[in-house]
Design a protein around this motif. Structure first.
Motif, PDB file in Angstrom:
ATOM      1  N   TRP A  79       0.841  -1.183   0.000  1.00  0.00           N
ATOM      2  CA  TRP A  79       0.000   0.000   0.000  1.00  0.00           C
ATOM      3  C   TRP A  79       0.880   1.239   0.000  1.00  0.00           C
ATOM      4  O   TRP A  79       2.019   1.211   0.468  1.00  0.00           O
ATOM      5  N   GLN A  80       0.347   2.304  -0.568  1.00  0.00           N
ATOM      6  CA  GLN A  80       1.144   3.508  -0.750  1.00  0.00           C
ATOM      7  C   GLN A  80       0.226   4.723  -0.814  1.00  0.00           C
ATOM      8  O   GLN A  80      -0.797   4.698  -1.485  1.00  0.00           O
ATOM      9  N   GLY A  81       0.597   5.793  -0.116  1.00  0.00           N
ATOM     10  CA  GLY A  81      -0.124   7.056  -0.234  1.00  0.00           C
ATOM     11  C   GLY A  81       0.340   7.828  -1.452  1.00  0.00           C
ATOM     12  O   GLY A  81       1.543   7.942  -1.702  1.00  0.00           O
ATOM     13  N   TRP A  82      -0.601   8.336  -2.211  1.00  0.00           N
ATOM     14  CA  TRP A  82      -0.248   9.100  -3.415  1.00  0.00           C
ATOM     15  C   TRP A  82       0.541  10.360  -3.080  1.00  0.00           C
ATOM     16  O   TRP A  82       1.315  10.854  -3.900  1.00  0.00           O
ATOM     17  N   SER A  83       0.350  10.919  -1.883  1.00  0.00           N
ATOM     18  CA  SER A  83       0.993  12.190  -1.529  1.00  0.00           C
ATOM     19  C   SER A  83       2.141  12.012  -0.542  1.00  0.00           C
ATOM     20  O   SER A  83       2.523  12.952   0.145  1.00  0.00           O
ATOM     21  N   ASP A  84       2.695  10.817  -0.472  1.00  0.00           N
ATOM     22  CA  ASP A  84       3.803  10.541   0.451  1.00  0.00           C
ATOM     23  C   ASP A  84       5.054  11.286  -0.014  1.00  0.00           C
ATOM     24  O   ASP A  84       5.516  11.105  -1.134  1.00  0.00           O
ATOM     25  N   TRP A  85       5.578  12.142   0.852  1.00  0.00           N
ATOM     26  CA  TRP A  85       6.771  12.921   0.520  1.00  0.00           C
ATOM     27  C   TRP A  85       8.059  12.167   0.845  1.00  0.00           C
ATOM     28  O   TRP A  85       9.128  12.566   0.406  1.00  0.00           O
ATOM     29  N   ALA A  86       7.967  11.094   1.621  1.00  0.00           N
ATOM     30  CA  ALA A  86       9.165  10.351   2.015  1.00  0.00           C
ATOM     31  C   ALA A  86       9.399   9.145   1.111  1.00  0.00           C
ATOM     32  O   ALA A  86      10.549   8.787   0.844  1.00  0.00           O
ATOM     33  N   VAL A  87       8.328   8.496   0.667  1.00  0.00           N
ATOM     34  CA  VAL A  87       8.420   7.351  -0.234  1.00  0.00           C
ATOM     35  C   VAL A  87       7.590   7.699  -1.469  1.00  0.00           C
ATOM     36  O   VAL A  87       6.362   7.740  -1.399  1.00  0.00           O
ATOM     37  N   ASN A  88       8.253   7.962  -2.573  1.00  0.00           N
ATOM     38  CA  ASN A  88       7.558   8.430  -3.768  1.00  0.00           C
ATOM     39  C   ASN A  88       6.583   7.384  -4.293  1.00  0.00           C
ATOM     40  O   ASN A  88       6.946   6.224  -4.492  1.00  0.00           O
ATOM     41  N   ALA A  89       5.345   7.797  -4.523  1.00  0.00           N
ATOM     42  CA  ALA A  89       4.320   6.868  -4.989  1.00  0.00           C
ATOM     43  C   ALA A  89       4.694   6.250  -6.333  1.00  0.00           C
ATOM     44  O   ALA A  89       4.447   5.066  -6.581  1.00  0.00           O
ATOM     45  N   ASN A  90       5.281   7.035  -7.215  1.00  0.00           N
ATOM     46  CA  ASN A  90       5.659   6.513  -8.529  1.00  0.00           C
ATOM     47  C   ASN A  90       6.747   5.449  -8.422  1.00  0.00           C
ATOM     48  O   ASN A  90       6.796   4.522  -9.237  1.00  0.00           O
ATOM     49  N   ALA A  91       7.610   5.558  -7.414  1.00  0.00           N
ATOM     50  CA  ALA A  91       8.647   4.546  -7.222  1.00  0.00           C
ATOM     51  C   ALA A  91       8.029   3.222  -6.803  1.00  0.00           C
ATOM     52  O   ALA A  91       8.456   2.150  -7.244  1.00  0.00           O
ATOM     53  N   THR A  92       7.003   3.278  -5.940  1.00  0.00           N
ATOM     54  CA  THR A  92       6.321   2.055  -5.521  1.00  0.00           C
ATOM     55  C   THR A  92       5.590   1.420  -6.696  1.00  0.00           C
ATOM     56  O   THR A  92       5.645   0.199  -6.902  1.00  0.00           O
ATOM     57  N   ILE A  93       4.909   2.240  -7.494  1.00  0.00           N
ATOM     58  CA  ILE A  93       4.226   1.721  -8.684  1.00  0.00           C
ATOM     59  C   ILE A  93       5.233   1.125  -9.653  1.00  0.00           C
ATOM     60  O   ILE A  93       4.998   0.053 -10.236  1.00  0.00           O
ATOM     61  N   ASN A  94       6.359   1.798  -9.829  1.00  0.00           N
ATOM     62  CA  ASN A  94       7.394   1.291 -10.725  1.00  0.00           C
ATOM     63  C   ASN A  94       7.885  -0.077 -10.283  1.00  0.00           C
ATOM     64  O   ASN A  94       8.062  -0.989 -11.108  1.00  0.00           O
ATOM     65  N   TYR A  95       8.102  -0.237  -8.974  1.00  0.00           N
ATOM     66  CA  TYR A  95       8.539  -1.540  -8.471  1.00  0.00           C
ATOM     67  C   TYR A  95       7.479  -2.604  -8.733  1.00  0.00           C
ATOM     68  O   TYR A  95       7.777  -3.704  -9.202  1.00  0.00           O
ATOM     69  N   TYR A  96       6.225  -2.286  -8.436  1.00  0.00           N
ATOM     70  CA  TYR A  96       5.150  -3.259  -8.628  1.00  0.00           C
ATOM     71  C   TYR A  96       5.029  -3.647 -10.102  1.00  0.00           C
ATOM     72  O   TYR A  96       4.822  -4.824 -10.429  1.00  0.00           O
ATOM     73  N   GLU A  97       5.167  -2.687 -10.985  1.00  0.00           N
ATOM     74  CA  GLU A  97       5.085  -2.991 -12.413  1.00  0.00           C
ATOM     75  C   GLU A  97       6.279  -3.830 -12.874  1.00  0.00           C
ATOM     76  O   GLU A  97       6.149  -4.655 -13.780  1.00  0.00           O
ATOM     77  N   ARG A  98       7.428  -3.640 -12.221  1.00  0.00           N
ATOM     78  CA  ARG A  98       8.572  -4.510 -12.516  1.00  0.00           C
ATOM     79  C   ARG A  98       8.288  -5.940 -12.072  1.00  0.00           C
ATOM     80  O   ARG A  98       8.681  -6.894 -12.733  1.00  0.00           O
ATOM     81  N   VAL A  99       7.598  -6.090 -10.937  1.00  0.00           N
ATOM     82  CA  VAL A  99       7.198  -7.423 -10.481  1.00  0.00           C
ATOM     83  C   VAL A  99       6.255  -8.055 -11.504  1.00  0.00           C
ATOM     84  O   VAL A  99       6.404  -9.230 -11.863  1.00  0.00           O
ATOM     85  N   LEU A 100       5.284  -7.280 -11.997  1.00  0.00           N
ATOM     86  CA  LEU A 100       4.354  -7.783 -13.005  1.00  0.00           C
ATOM     87  C   LEU A 100       5.108  -8.274 -14.240  1.00  0.00           C
ATOM     88  O   LEU A 100       4.836  -9.367 -14.769  1.00  0.00           O
ATOM     89  N   LYS A 101       6.055  -7.481 -14.702  1.00  0.00           N
ATOM     90  CA  LYS A 101       6.807  -7.828 -15.906  1.00  0.00           C
ATOM     91  C   LYS A 101       7.682  -9.050 -15.680  1.00  0.00           C
ATOM     92  O   LYS A 101       7.790  -9.935 -16.546  1.00  0.00           O
ATOM     93  N   THR A 102       8.300  -9.123 -14.513  1.00  0.00           N
ATOM     94  CA  THR A 102       9.223 -10.216 -14.210  1.00  0.00           C
ATOM     95  C   THR A 102       8.498 -11.542 -14.020  1.00  0.00           C
ATOM     96  O   THR A 102       9.007 -12.596 -14.403  1.00  0.00           O
ATOM     97  N   MET A 103       7.292 -11.475 -13.461  1.00  0.00           N
ATOM     98  CA  MET A 103       6.632 -12.704 -13.035  1.00  0.00           C
ATOM     99  C   MET A 103       5.414 -13.095 -13.865  1.00  0.00           C
ATOM    100  O   MET A 103       4.564 -13.850 -13.422  1.00  0.00           O
ATOM    101  N   GLY A 104       5.341 -12.557 -15.081  1.00  0.00           N
ATOM    102  CA  GLY A 104       4.345 -13.072 -16.004  1.00  0.00           C
ATOM    103  C   GLY A 104       3.027 -12.345 -16.067  1.00  0.00           C
ATOM    104  O   GLY A 104       2.054 -12.892 -16.593  1.00  0.00           O
TER     105      GLY A 104
END
Length: 205
Positions: free
Chosen positions: A52-77
């Motif tokens: 889970w991730q807050g869209w307005s999180d200033w400490a953990v960028n939301a786009n970085a979390t989405i990017n990681y999740y999308e990398r998981v999608l790509k890596t794992m089929g």
């Protein structure tokens, strides 16, 4: 930097040179970074995870979390494989942890633990998790959102949807009641980025 990178208790962070010193962080990064998109070992052991991730999180960028999740999608089929054990939920307007802008009434409380228990123990995968905006009352810690659960008055609820779905207002009913929202895929015009205006506009009114 003092202890893990340089082993020097007297090290001054202001001396770090981004042009020359970045390689010094690689060894510690190999131990500390959690950025491997191959979660097959976790999946094969029957693991379940809710990101889970807050869209307005200033400490953990939301786009970085989405990017990681999308990398998981790509890596794992793709989504069908990944959502069988891992799902991402984005919280509109939420800052770091439970911090919110009080004028936006963004959701600051969601029961992810119960959703995870239902998934692990009963095989019921979360498709929609209800989040609430709680106006905190009580001791200092509760007012600032540092204690869980946050106690206070709920003045808005919203559904959290499995990424990339978004919560969209049905068009009638109380906009502070999650029952009047549905989860649906974002509109994606041809050759353009996802159009989130309609859904997020309703969420953050």
């Amino acid at each position: 930097f003092r202890f893990l990178i340089y082993g020097d208790p007297e090290y001054d962070l202001h001396k770090f040179n981004f042009e020359t010193d970045v390689p010094a962080t690689f060894a510690a990064g190999a131990v500390l970074d959690a950025d491997n998109p191959d979660l097959s070992g976790f999946k094969n052991r029957g693991g379940k995870v809710i990101f889970w991730q807050g869209w307005s999180d200033w400490a953990v960028n939301a786009n970085a979390t989405i990017n990681y999740y999308e990398r998981v999608l790509k890596t794992m089929g793709g989504a069908q494989q990944v959502t069988s054990f891992a799902r991402l939920f984005m919280l509109p307007g939420l800052g770091h942890c439970t911090a919110t802008d009080p004028e936006k009434k963004a959701p600051n409380v969601a029961d992810f633990l119960t959703a995870l228990e239902q998934w692990v123990e009963k095989g019921v995968a979360p498709t929609r998790i209800v989040a609430s905006h709680v106006v905190s009352t009580g001791a200092r810690g509760e007012e600032e959102g540092y204690t869980m659960p946050i106690r206070g008055t709920v003045d808005r609820t919203r559904p959290l949807c499995v990424y990339p779905e978004l919560a969209a207002y049905k068009g009638s009913g109380d906009m502070d009641d999650q029952a009047n929202f549905v989860c649906r895929a974002p509109a994606v015009p041809s050759k353009q980025a996802p159009d989130m205006t309609e859904s997020w506009g309703a969420l953050l009114q």
